[in-house]
Design an enzyme around this catalytic site. Structure first.
Site, PDB file in Angstrom:
ATOM      1  CG  LEU A 118      36.992  80.021  17.369  1.00 18.17           C
ATOM      2  CD1 LEU A 118      37.689  79.076  16.392  1.00 18.17           C
ATOM      3  CD2 LEU A 118      37.041  81.453  16.844  1.00 18.17           C
TER       4      LEU A 118
ATOM      5  CG  ASN B  60      33.296  77.079  26.134  1.00 22.55           C
ATOM      6  OD1 ASN B  60      34.002  77.248  25.152  1.00 22.55           O
ATOM      7  ND2 ASN B  60      32.876  78.083  26.889  1.00 22.55           N
TER       8      ASN B  60
ATOM      9  CG  HIS C 227      37.887  78.195  34.320  1.00 19.09           C
ATOM     10  ND1 HIS C 227      37.408  79.231  33.558  1.00 19.09           N
ATOM     11  CD2 HIS C 227      37.293  78.322  35.533  1.00 19.09           C
ATOM     12  CE1 HIS C 227      36.560  79.954  34.288  1.00 19.09           C
ATOM     13  NE2 HIS C 227      36.465  79.415  35.491  1.00 19.09           N
TER      14      HIS C 227
ATOM     15  CG  ASP D 140      38.686  84.029  28.559  1.00 19.49           C
ATOM     16  OD1 ASP D 140      38.007  83.271  27.830  1.00 19.49           O
ATOM     17  OD2 ASP D 140      38.443  84.203  29.770  1.00 19.49           O
TER      18      ASP D 140
ATOM     19  CG  HIS E 284      28.726  86.415  25.727  1.00 23.00           C
ATOM     20  ND1 HIS E 284      28.272  85.127  25.900  1.00 23.00           N
ATOM     21  CD2 HIS E 284      29.800  86.541  26.538  1.00 23.00           C
ATOM     22  CE1 HIS E 284      29.033  84.509  26.792  1.00 23.00           C
ATOM     23  NE2 HIS E 284      29.989  85.332  27.184  1.00 23.00           N
TER      24      HIS E 284
ATOM     25  N   GLY F 163      32.166  87.497  30.052  1.00 21.58           N
ATOM     26  CA  GLY F 163      33.145  87.378  28.975  1.00 21.58           C
ATOM     27  C   GLY F 163      33.156  88.599  28.084  1.00 21.58           C
TER      28      GLY F 163
HETATM   29 ZN   LIG Z   1      38.055  80.264  31.662  1.00 17.66          ZN
END
Ligand SMILES: [Zn+2]
Length: 442
Positions: A64, A95, A182, A308, A312, A327
């Site tokens: 998010l 993260n 991960h 996932d 960006h 991503g």
């Molecule tokens: Zn990951």
């Protein structure tokens, strides 16, 4: 803003996952009747003839970006993207900047989710302080905070240190939680740009070898076995990983696994055009990997589909391949891609979609109500789908802040017609409602 619709609403004539058709009445945020329900005065009826009604989806893996990355996504915009994709619960990866490694940030994210009001936003806590992989984060404090964290992950990075991983597993057991890993041995992926294989060789790009993922899953399975803790493997991407997970489950190790829609649908061949929308970590793999992942989801070796969703800003994806961010966004398209990859290929039916996108992820996260099928007395978190729809997926179909979707311009089957969160529509007629509209209905 208060939540929970007090008026009565009937979703009429929808098919359920088991193929039966029924009318479903929602009152006060709860399902109060299922069956053949004659129209009643003052009741709002939604004609769902030809549509499919499932429990709202639960995502185990959403980025998010708030706090710190609001240019790419916020809790509010990500919640809207989730609702557009039929989700009613999402798990926010830690993260962020700062990382969600203590009670302060996880409570902040949970509060922002509650304020946004589109989905249940459940924060994931970091495993290590600052996600640096050195010192354990405040796992117990986050579990006991108002955010009631049950999933811990350093996602984006691997918990590479086996001693730290073992301690994290021990603490997770104390709070009845799970470590979501991960799986990427960093010594084997330094500088990696895409799957280590023929395409990487042709393009002259550094490869990301399958063994970097598989070795960590095998190690962690053994650590989970020795501590008696629960391990969840994020975004499994290789055929070898499936073999390791299957072996661990057969030994009675408490392991679960997720796969992303993009790893069920796309391959590293997509990278040939150097279009950075296809750059993701773990990377897109080969057609053989895709076939094995699909079969593993169908037979339950892989428990869940997780997006996932990784927004960006455009500039992070506009640069050349090796400099571009990894991503892709995925909340809005997840069920559409699962329909294309799994249902229309005849591998699974809608009951298995319900299992992989709602029931199993809810069980893994320890959410009891969300793990139940559509039944009287259950909270009205629901999604209404039109599986017969087919359209070109367009940027206007994205409800989040970022547009780094690999599916833009592609024809995708299915459509989310409506999403109900605690009985209140967040999406109607395929359109995400504005905050005022969902507020007015509550
Ligand atoms: Zn990951």
């Amino acid at each position: 803003m208060s939540r929970g619709d007090t008026g009565s609403r009937v979703i009429a004539g929808a098919a359920l996952a088991d193929g039966t058709r029924a009318d479903v009445r929602i009152e006060g945020g709860v399902i109060t009747a299922i069956g053949s329900l004659p129209p009643a005065a003052g009741e709002h009826r939604i004609d769902a003839d030809g549509l499919l009604l499932l429990p709202g989806f639960v995502d185990l893996h959403t980025h998010l970006r708030q706090p710190g990355g609001e240019g790419a996504e916020t809790v509010l915009t990500g919640s809207r993207a989730a609702a557009a994709g039929g989700y009613t619960t999402i798990h926010a990866m830690p993260n962020t900047t700062p990382a969600a490694d203590g009670p302060g940030v996880v409570e902040q994210v949970a509060a922002l989710g509650e304020e946004a009001g589109y989905v249940d936003v459940r924060p994931i806590g970091a495993v290590s302080k600052g996600r640096r992989g050195e010192e354990l984060a405040e796992l117990v404090a986050m579990a006991r905070s108002r955010a009631r964290v049950r999933i811990f992950s350093d996602d984006g990075s691997c918990v590479a240190d086996p001693l730290l991983m073992r301690r994290a597993l021990e603490y997770a057991r104390i709070v009845d939680g799970v470590i979501a890993q991960h799986a990427e041995e960093p010594r084997l992926t330094a500088g990696a740009q895409l799957n280590d294989g023929a395409v990487a060789a042709d393009l002259g790009l550094q490869g990301w070898p399958a063994v970097a993922e598989e070795a960590i899953i095998a190690r962690d399975a053994l650590l989970a076995s020795s501590t008696g803790s629960r391990l969840h493997v994020c975004h499994v991407s290789t055929a070898g990983s499936v073999e390791v997970v299957r072996w661990a489950k057969a030994r009675g190790i408490r392991i679960t696994a997720e796969v992303t829609p993009h790893h069920l649908w796309l391959t590293d061949e997509s990278a040939r055009g150097y279009d950075a929308r296809f750059k993701v970590n773990p990377p897109l793999r080969t057609a053989e990997d895709v076939a094995v992942l699909r079969a593993a989801l169908a037979d339950g070796t892989i428990d869940a589909v997780a997006t996932d969703h990784a927004p960006h800003p455009a500039e992070a994806k506009r640069s050349e391949w090796s400099a571009a961010a990894m991503g892709m966004v995925g909340l809005e398209t997840a069920v559409l891609v699962v329909q294309a990859a799994m249902v229309e290929t005849g591998l699974i039916g809608w009951a298995e979609v319900e299992r992989a996108m709602s029931r199993r992820p809810a069980e893994i996260a320890g959410l009891t109500d969300a793990a139940r099928p559509i039944a009287v007395g259950r909270g009205a978190d629901l999604v209404l789908l039109d599986p017969a729809a087919r359209r070109r997926f367009d940027v206007a179909d994205l409800a989040g802040r970022s547009t780094n979707s690999p599916y833009l311009g592609q024809e995708l089957p299915g459509r989310v017609i409506a999403t109900f969160f605690r009985g209140t529509p967040t999406v109607l007629d395929g359109r995400v409602l504005d905050p005022e509209e969902i507020g007015a209905r509550a």
